[in-house]
Design a protein around this motif. Sequence first.
Motif, PDB file in Angstrom:
ATOM      1  N   ASN A 173      36.601  34.407  25.709  1.00 22.67           N
ATOM      2  CA  ASN A 173      37.576  33.717  24.850  1.00 22.67           C
ATOM      3  C   ASN A 173      37.658  32.221  25.143  1.00 22.67           C
ATOM      4  OD1 ASN A 173      39.352  35.546  22.979  1.00 22.67           O
ATOM      5  ND2 ASN A 173      38.999  36.757  24.813  1.00 22.67           N
ATOM      6  N   GLY A 174      36.792  31.758  26.038  1.00 19.88           N
ATOM      7  CA  GLY A 174      36.746  30.331  26.345  1.00 19.88           C
ATOM      8  C   GLY A 174      37.935  29.825  27.131  1.00 19.88           C
ATOM      9  N   LEU A 175      38.613  30.734  27.864  1.00 19.52           N
ATOM     10  CA  LEU A 175      39.800  30.330  28.621  1.00 19.52           C
ATOM     11  C   LEU A 175      39.440  29.753  29.984  1.00 19.52           C
ATOM     12  CD1 LEU A 175      42.135  33.394  27.876  1.00 19.52           C
ATOM     13  CD2 LEU A 175      41.691  31.360  26.488  1.00 19.52           C
ATOM     14  N   ILE A 176      38.267  30.104  30.487  1.00 17.45           N
ATOM     15  CA  ILE A 176      37.862  29.664  31.823  1.00 17.45           C
ATOM     16  C   ILE A 176      36.345  29.742  31.956  1.00 17.45           C
ATOM     17  CG2 ILE A 176      37.976  31.958  32.889  1.00 17.45           C
ATOM     18  CD1 ILE A 176      39.256  30.607  35.349  1.00 17.45           C
ATOM     19  N   LYS A 177      35.810  28.932  32.866  1.00 20.21           N
ATOM     20  CA  LYS A 177      34.385  29.009  33.181  1.00 20.21           C
ATOM     21  C   LYS A 177      34.209  29.896  34.411  1.00 20.21           C
ATOM     22  CE  LYS A 177      33.158  24.527  31.202  1.00 20.21           C
ATOM     23  NZ  LYS A 177      32.584  23.176  31.465  1.00 20.21           N
ATOM     24  N   GLU A 178      33.067  30.572  34.454  1.00 21.52           N
ATOM     25  CA  GLU A 178      32.856  31.577  35.495  1.00 21.52           C
ATOM     26  C   GLU A 178      32.951  31.020  36.900  1.00 21.52           C
ATOM     27  OE1 GLU A 178      30.077  35.432  36.493  1.00 21.52           O
ATOM     28  OE2 GLU A 178      29.516  34.096  34.848  1.00 21.52           O
ATOM     29  N   ASP A 179      32.512  29.772  37.106  1.00 21.92           N
ATOM     30  CA  ASP A 179      32.514  29.220  38.467  1.00 21.92           C
ATOM     31  C   ASP A 179      33.923  28.974  39.008  1.00 21.92           C
ATOM     32  OD1 ASP A 179      33.255  27.020  36.962  1.00 21.92           O
ATOM     33  OD2 ASP A 179      31.618  25.731  37.623  1.00 21.92           O
ATOM     34  N   LYS A 180      34.923  29.140  38.154  1.00 20.57           N
ATOM     35  CA  LYS A 180      36.306  28.966  38.586  1.00 20.57           C
ATOM     36  C   LYS A 180      36.994  30.299  38.855  1.00 20.57           C
ATOM     37  CE  LYS A 180      39.653  25.333  37.586  1.00 20.57           C
ATOM     38  NZ  LYS A 180      40.412  24.610  36.538  1.00 20.57           N
ATOM     39  N   THR A 181      36.244  31.405  38.751  1.00 21.36           N
ATOM     40  CA  THR A 181      36.824  32.728  38.901  1.00 21.36           C
ATOM     41  C   THR A 181      36.476  33.364  40.242  1.00 21.36           C
ATOM     42  OG1 THR A 181      34.929  33.920  37.949  1.00 21.36           O
ATOM     43  CG2 THR A 181      36.581  33.089  36.410  1.00 21.36           C
ATOM     44  N   ALA A 182      37.262  34.358  40.605  1.00 22.65           N
ATOM     45  CA  ALA A 182      36.997  35.169  41.797  1.00 22.65           C
ATOM     46  C   ALA A 182      37.462  36.584  41.500  1.00 22.65           C
ATOM     47  CB  ALA A 182      37.724  34.609  43.015  1.00 22.65           C
ATOM     48  N   ILE A 183      36.864  37.567  42.182  1.00 26.37           N
ATOM     49  CA  ILE A 183      37.209  38.980  41.982  1.00 26.37           C
ATOM     50  C   ILE A 183      37.656  39.587  43.308  1.00 26.37           C
ATOM     51  CG2 ILE A 183      36.233  41.269  41.574  1.00 26.37           C
ATOM     52  CD1 ILE A 183      36.493  40.185  38.973  1.00 26.37           C
ATOM     53  N   ILE A 184      38.753  40.353  43.260  1.00 25.25           N
ATOM     54  CA  ILE A 184      39.182  41.137  44.420  1.00 25.25           C
ATOM     55  C   ILE A 184      39.406  42.576  43.963  1.00 25.25           C
ATOM     56  CG2 ILE A 184      40.239  39.194  45.658  1.00 25.25           C
ATOM     57  CD1 ILE A 184      42.969  40.181  44.657  1.00 25.25           C
ATOM     58  N   ASP A 185      39.386  43.502  44.914  1.00 24.88           N
ATOM     59  CA  ASP A 185      39.583  44.922  44.597  1.00 24.88           C
ATOM     60  C   ASP A 185      41.066  45.279  44.589  1.00 24.88           C
ATOM     61  OD1 ASP A 185      36.860  45.710  44.288  1.00 24.88           O
ATOM     62  OD2 ASP A 185      36.616  45.640  46.461  1.00 24.88           O
ATOM     63  N   GLY A 186      41.774  44.768  43.596  1.00 27.21           N
ATOM     64  CA  GLY A 186      43.193  45.092  43.463  1.00 27.21           C
ATOM     65  C   GLY A 186      44.053  44.428  44.522  1.00 27.21           C
ATOM     66  N   SER A 226      46.795  55.235  31.751  1.00 29.84           N
ATOM     67  CA  SER A 226      47.153  53.916  31.230  1.00 29.84           C
ATOM     68  C   SER A 226      46.094  53.363  30.282  1.00 29.84           C
ATOM     69  CB  SER A 226      47.352  52.954  32.415  1.00 29.84           C
ATOM     70  OG  SER A 226      47.736  51.673  31.964  1.00 29.84           O
ATOM     71  N   TYR A 227      46.529  52.491  29.374  1.00 30.13           N
ATOM     72  CA  TYR A 227      45.600  51.869  28.423  1.00 30.13           C
ATOM     73  C   TYR A 227      44.861  50.699  29.051  1.00 30.13           C
ATOM     74  CZ  TYR A 227      48.668  54.312  25.060  1.00 30.13           C
ATOM     75  OH  TYR A 227      49.419  55.246  24.377  1.00 30.13           O
ATOM     76  N   HIS A 228      45.447  50.076  30.065  1.00 28.98           N
ATOM     77  CA  HIS A 228      44.823  48.937  30.751  1.00 28.98           C
ATOM     78  C   HIS A 228      45.639  48.600  31.984  1.00 28.98           C
ATOM     79  CE1 HIS A 228      48.089  46.691  28.819  1.00 28.98           C
ATOM     80  NE2 HIS A 228      47.708  47.223  27.682  1.00 28.98           N
ATOM     81  N   GLU A 229      44.969  48.132  33.017  1.00 27.43           N
ATOM     82  CA  GLU A 229      45.622  47.727  34.261  1.00 27.43           C
ATOM     83  C   GLU A 229      44.853  46.545  34.862  1.00 27.43           C
ATOM     84  OE1 GLU A 229      48.368  49.048  35.859  1.00 27.43           O
ATOM     85  OE2 GLU A 229      48.727  50.547  34.303  1.00 27.43           O
ATOM     86  N   GLY A 230      45.387  46.008  35.983  1.00 26.40           N
ATOM     87  CA  GLY A 230      44.597  45.101  36.805  1.00 26.40           C
ATOM     88  C   GLY A 230      43.777  46.004  37.708  1.00 26.40           C
ATOM     89  N   THR A 231      44.413  46.484  38.750  1.00 26.80           N
ATOM     90  CA  THR A 231      43.996  47.670  39.502  1.00 26.80           C
ATOM     91  C   THR A 231      45.302  48.343  39.890  1.00 26.80           C
ATOM     92  OG1 THR A 231      41.986  46.640  40.390  1.00 26.80           O
ATOM     93  CG2 THR A 231      42.814  48.577  41.537  1.00 26.80           C
ATOM     94  N   PRO A 232      45.568  49.551  39.416  1.00 26.36           N
ATOM     95  CA  PRO A 232      46.893  50.167  39.608  1.00 26.36           C
ATOM     96  C   PRO A 232      47.180  50.499  41.067  1.00 26.36           C
ATOM     97  CG  PRO A 232      45.367  51.712  38.593  1.00 26.36           C
ATOM     98  CD  PRO A 232      44.673  50.394  38.626  1.00 26.36           C
ATOM     99  N   LYS A 233      48.188  49.867  41.622  1.00 28.37           N
ATOM    100  CA  LYS A 233      48.516  50.064  43.032  1.00 28.37           C
ATOM    101  C   LYS A 233      48.987  51.481  43.314  1.00 28.37           C
ATOM    102  CE  LYS A 233      50.776  47.638  46.868  1.00 28.37           C
ATOM    103  NZ  LYS A 233      49.534  47.167  47.513  1.00 28.37           N
ATOM    104  N   THR A 234      49.671  52.090  42.365  1.00 24.64           N
ATOM    105  CA  THR A 234      50.136  53.465  42.574  1.00 24.64           C
ATOM    106  C   THR A 234      48.966  54.427  42.758  1.00 24.64           C
ATOM    107  OG1 THR A 234      50.290  53.716  40.165  1.00 24.64           O
ATOM    108  CG2 THR A 234      52.316  53.202  41.351  1.00 24.64           C
TER     109      THR A 234
END
Length: 369
Positions: free
Chosen positions: A163-176, A276-284
């Motif tokens: 959606n053009g909101l951010i460039k990939e080099d500005k992102t990071a991923i964590i496991d919830g 659920s229809y969508h989550e980040g990573t569900p802590k429960t």
Amino acid sequence: MKIAILSSHTSSLFWFRMDMMKDFIKEGHTVIALGSEPEENWKSQFKEHNIDYRQLNVDRNGVNPLKDLKTFRTLYKFMKKEKPDKIFAYQAKTVVYGSIAAKLNSISEVYSLIAGLGSIFRGDGFKNKIVKTIMKIEYRLACKCSKKVIFQNQDDKCEFISNGLIKEDKTAIIDGSGVNLEKFKPTPLPSSPSFLFIGRLIKDKGIMEYLEACKDVKAKYPEARCLLVGPYDSNPSALRSDELQPYINSGVIEYFGEQSDVRPFISQCSTFVLPSYHEGTPKTVLEAMAMGRSIITSDAPGCRETVTDKLNGFLVKVKDIQGLTIRMEELISSNELRIDMGKESARIAREKYDVNIINKSIMQIMGLI
């Protein structure tokens, strides 16, 4: 360093981010937590952990621009007075207004966490389209003002990039958000099959699918228990009490309301269910995994990451009541399957979702270690 943690939900700050804040403090940093609820209700509880709590006037689900302006002004004044060295913000309004307020106060060390895209961002309809367009503009501004934007799953990250909101080099991923393995430990499974849903009672969490599947399951297996824990909510898709009451009255559901400690309820279930229809990573889900429970969740963003289908649980299609019912009945029919899947859940939680591993990743992203 002085680190400000921004959230539009105080309970989430206290229960879901406490381990992270404690780790910041262990490294010698000062933490100020900002949330939506009154200071007199929470300040002493945060103080017990050496955290300074401040109230932030924010309407989490509202669309009143005057209230949002008040939120922005509060954050701007806070930034100007306290001058935090780094900011960690999550949840839509605090990410957007917090990052912009920081930028206007020449604070560049802003780290925004996108812990799932809500019903507005993924929904349909004319009104939803208008709000979604505004949200995209706001998120684009927030991303520009952030040093790094952290995601909990690839789907959400790709959604922002496409959606053009951010460039990939500005992102990071964590496991919830991770799970505290000292607090959430495996417990024996109950002798009879039982299911549990924990979460806010909003339809996007799949609550109606869970209720209907439980009704079908109880008709065939009256000995099975179907438990429900969670508060009513102000979200537009919130379940009303009169919608839930028939399931309680008929004995389909055992409803326990909101609980500050969910462990006794996880101990009562053999399988945790979150369609659920969508989550980040569900802590429960992570907490139930850590306690050795099989999982049934939807093949949806954030949820699918927690389950290897047919190993530690089952993935079902979104809004698929029949598919959910079939998987619940499959677990009812096999005690061995419940035990084996529960053991796999505990193993995955240890290897992938240990909160110490997650917090270390966050601190590395933020340049704290």
